[in-house]
Design a protein around this motif. Sequence first.
Motif, PDB file in Angstrom:
ATOM      1  N   GLY A  62       0.832  -1.198   0.000  1.00 30.60           N
ATOM      2  CA  GLY A  62       0.000   0.000   0.000  1.00 30.60           C
ATOM      3  C   GLY A  62       0.867   1.248   0.000  1.00 30.60           C
ATOM      4  N   ALA A  63       0.243   2.376  -0.385  1.00 30.32           N
ATOM      5  CA  ALA A  63       0.931   3.663  -0.311  1.00 30.32           C
ATOM      6  C   ALA A  63       0.419   4.395   0.932  1.00 30.32           C
ATOM      7  N   GLN A  64       1.182   5.371   1.377  1.00 26.23           N
ATOM      8  CA  GLN A  64       0.783   6.111   2.584  1.00 26.23           C
ATOM      9  C   GLN A  64      -0.085   7.322   2.273  1.00 26.23           C
ATOM     10  N   ASP A  65      -0.171   7.647   0.976  1.00 26.73           N
ATOM     11  CA  ASP A  65      -0.943   8.824   0.562  1.00 26.73           C
ATOM     12  C   ASP A  65      -0.997   8.809  -0.963  1.00 26.73           C
ATOM     13  N   CYS A  66      -1.737   9.727  -1.552  1.00 29.30           N
ATOM     14  CA  CYS A  66      -1.729   9.887  -3.010  1.00 29.30           C
ATOM     15  C   CYS A  66      -2.104  11.331  -3.329  1.00 29.30           C
ATOM     16  N   GLY A  67      -1.883  11.724  -4.567  1.00 27.00           N
ATOM     17  CA  GLY A  67      -2.255  13.077  -4.995  1.00 27.00           C
ATOM     18  C   GLY A  67      -3.773  13.214  -5.084  1.00 27.00           C
ATOM     19  N   PHE A  68      -4.243  14.451  -5.057  1.00 24.22           N
ATOM     20  CA  PHE A  68      -5.700  14.645  -5.111  1.00 24.22           C
ATOM     21  C   PHE A  68      -6.194  14.869  -6.531  1.00 24.22           C
ATOM     22  N   LYS A  69      -5.266  14.882  -7.498  1.00 23.81           N
ATOM     23  CA  LYS A  69      -5.628  14.976  -8.916  1.00 23.81           C
ATOM     24  C   LYS A  69      -4.943  13.828  -9.639  1.00 23.81           C
ATOM     25  N   GLU A  70      -5.470  13.471 -10.810  1.00 24.60           N
ATOM     26  CA  GLU A  70      -4.832  12.370 -11.542  1.00 24.60           C
ATOM     27  C   GLU A  70      -3.497  12.779 -12.151  1.00 24.60           C
ATOM     28  N   ARG A  71      -3.433  13.995 -12.690  1.00 19.90           N
ATOM     29  CA  ARG A  71      -2.168  14.466 -13.255  1.00 19.90           C
ATOM     30  C   ARG A  71      -2.158  15.988 -13.296  1.00 19.90           C
ATOM     31  N   GLY A  72      -0.966  16.558 -13.507  1.00 21.05           N
ATOM     32  CA  GLY A  72      -0.906  18.011 -13.635  1.00 21.05           C
ATOM     33  C   GLY A  72       0.224  18.616 -12.836  1.00 21.05           C
ATOM     34  N   PRO A  73       0.231  19.953 -12.730  1.00 16.14           N
ATOM     35  CA  PRO A  73       1.332  20.650 -12.065  1.00 16.14           C
ATOM     36  C   PRO A  73       1.183  20.618 -10.541  1.00 16.14           C
ATOM     37  N   TYR A  74       1.434  19.471  -9.947  1.00 12.46           N
ATOM     38  CA  TYR A  74       1.283  19.305  -8.488  1.00 12.46           C
ATOM     39  C   TYR A  74       2.595  18.758  -7.932  1.00 12.46           C
ATOM     40  N   THR A  75       3.555  19.642  -7.791  1.00 12.66           N
ATOM     41  CA  THR A  75       4.910  19.251  -7.404  1.00 12.66           C
ATOM     42  C   THR A  75       4.911  18.420  -6.117  1.00 12.66           C
ATOM     43  N   GLY A  76       5.556  17.289  -6.197  1.00 10.36           N
ATOM     44  CA  GLY A  76       5.709  16.446  -5.014  1.00 10.36           C
ATOM     45  C   GLY A  76       4.615  15.410  -4.851  1.00 10.36           C
ATOM     46  N   ASP A  77       3.501  15.576  -5.542  1.00 10.83           N
ATOM     47  CA  ASP A  77       2.413  14.610  -5.389  1.00 10.83           C
ATOM     48  C   ASP A  77       2.678  13.356  -6.232  1.00 10.83           C
ATOM     49  N   VAL A  78       2.105  12.260  -5.816  1.00  5.91           N
ATOM     50  CA  VAL A  78       2.203  11.014  -6.584  1.00  5.91           C
ATOM     51  C   VAL A  78       0.792  10.602  -6.976  1.00  5.91           C
ATOM     52  N   SER A  79       0.590  10.436  -8.275  1.00  8.16           N
ATOM     53  CA  SER A  79      -0.758  10.199  -8.790  1.00  8.16           C
ATOM     54  C   SER A  79      -1.262   8.783  -8.522  1.00  8.16           C
ATOM     55  N   VAL A  80      -2.571   8.678  -8.370  1.00  2.00           N
ATOM     56  CA  VAL A  80      -3.184   7.341  -8.288  1.00  2.00           C
ATOM     57  C   VAL A  80      -2.919   6.554  -9.564  1.00  2.00           C
ATOM     58  N   LEU A  81      -2.669   7.269 -10.673  1.00  3.64           N
ATOM     59  CA  LEU A  81      -2.369   6.546 -11.919  1.00  3.64           C
ATOM     60  C   LEU A  81      -1.072   5.752 -11.754  1.00  3.64           C
ATOM     61  N   SER A  82      -0.102   6.355 -11.058  1.00  2.00           N
ATOM     62  CA  SER A  82       1.162   5.639 -10.821  1.00  2.00           C
ATOM     63  C   SER A  82       0.946   4.482  -9.851  1.00  2.00           C
ATOM     64  N   LEU A  83       0.128   4.707  -8.836  1.00  2.00           N
ATOM     65  CA  LEU A  83      -0.150   3.618  -7.875  1.00  2.00           C
ATOM     66  C   LEU A  83      -0.850   2.476  -8.596  1.00  2.00           C
ATOM     67  N   ASN A  84      -1.712   2.857  -9.518  1.00  2.00           N
ATOM     68  CA  ASN A  84      -2.445   1.852 -10.280  1.00  2.00           C
ATOM     69  C   ASN A  84      -1.505   1.078 -11.201  1.00  2.00           C
ATOM     70  N   ASP A  85      -0.533   1.785 -11.816  1.00  3.59           N
ATOM     71  CA  ASP A  85       0.450   1.104 -12.674  1.00  3.59           C
ATOM     72  C   ASP A  85       1.213   0.045 -11.883  1.00  3.59           C
ATOM     73  N   LEU A  86       1.407   0.312 -10.590  1.00  4.55           N
ATOM     74  CA  LEU A  86       2.132  -0.653  -9.746  1.00  4.55           C
ATOM     75  C   LEU A  86       1.192  -1.728  -9.190  1.00  4.55           C
ATOM     76  N   SER A  87      -0.088  -1.647  -9.553  1.00  2.00           N
ATOM     77  CA  SER A  87      -1.119  -2.580  -9.055  1.00  2.00           C
ATOM     78  C   SER A  87      -1.200  -2.583  -7.535  1.00  2.00           C
ATOM     79  N   LEU A  88      -1.056  -1.416  -6.952  1.00  3.65           N
ATOM     80  CA  LEU A  88      -1.171  -1.361  -5.490  1.00  3.65           C
ATOM     81  C   LEU A  88      -2.599  -1.673  -5.062  1.00  3.65           C
ATOM     82  N   ALA A  89      -2.708  -2.389  -3.962  1.00  4.03           N
ATOM     83  CA  ALA A  89      -4.038  -2.784  -3.507  1.00  4.03           C
ATOM     84  C   ALA A  89      -4.665  -1.729  -2.599  1.00  4.03           C
ATOM     85  N   TYR A  90      -3.849  -1.039  -1.819  1.00  4.52           N
ATOM     86  CA  TYR A  90      -4.374  -0.153  -0.776  1.00  4.52           C
ATOM     87  C   TYR A  90      -3.642   1.186  -0.774  1.00  4.52           C
ATOM     88  N   CYS A  91      -4.319   2.194  -0.242  1.00  6.74           N
ATOM     89  CA  CYS A  91      -3.661   3.493  -0.023  1.00  6.74           C
ATOM     90  C   CYS A  91      -4.266   4.147   1.224  1.00  6.74           C
TER      91      CYS A  91
END
Length: 238
Positions: A62-91
């Motif tokens: 699981g991840a400890q957090d995720c970004g609040f947008k899927e993509r865009g100019p959000y420095t430091g955030d990690v997108s759920v799209l990336s978590l999804n690419d890793l097939s993470l189960a939980y966040c």
Amino acid sequence: MKKLIIANWKMELSHDQACSWLESDLPDVQKTLSETPHSLVICPSYTVIPYAISLYPDNLWGAQDCGFKERGPYTGDVSVLSLNDLSLAYCLVGHSERRRFHGETDKRVAQKVELLLKHTITPVVCIGETAEQKNQRSEVLKKQLSALLPLYAQYQAQPVIAYEPVWSIGTGIIPSSDELKAAVIVIKELCDPLKPLILYGGSVEEKTVQEFSSLVDGFLIGSASLDPGRLKKIIISC
Ligand code: PGA
């Protein structure tokens, strides 16, 4: 009964320390886990996750957090799209440390929950009152949950809620069984007719687990999850 055990490693280990933990200690922890019906999700820092998955693809991560947008100019955030690419189960979402140190609001938590549900990653929503709010626990939990409930209905997903009284996190102070029972009732009532999975978090250790195991569906563990020996004891005690 099968419990969901989530290890929140926060920012406690460096990348190298976390990788060596996984290399040398996870096999033993997994062996203990395999002798129980429980599931274990480990939430290390983002940087560790790809290596962790490559080592142990069958473990739950699981991840400890995720970004609040899927993509865009959000420095430091990690997108759920990336978590999804890793097939993470939980966040994890809405941890009190995110709320306190990063100004995370209930609205922001709801935005993250929606994105996670959309990408079928299970949000583990952390809620709980501060020491000053102890007498208004129901109101606080209601406020923290209310924006989320329609989302679970919309995505037909089961809420996974970690009740973590803020005054219990990292303090060694835990609620009484009656206090925990009361919080669980409030959460169930708020979620009705949805049937939430309710975890307890806050200074979890072996003896807490023995005391609380019949009251909740699992545990969110911070510092004790960093010690493989303590983690194994917790798994056995669940
Ligand atoms: P703790 O942390 O077990 O170290 O109290 C729990 C948490 O913050 O999730």
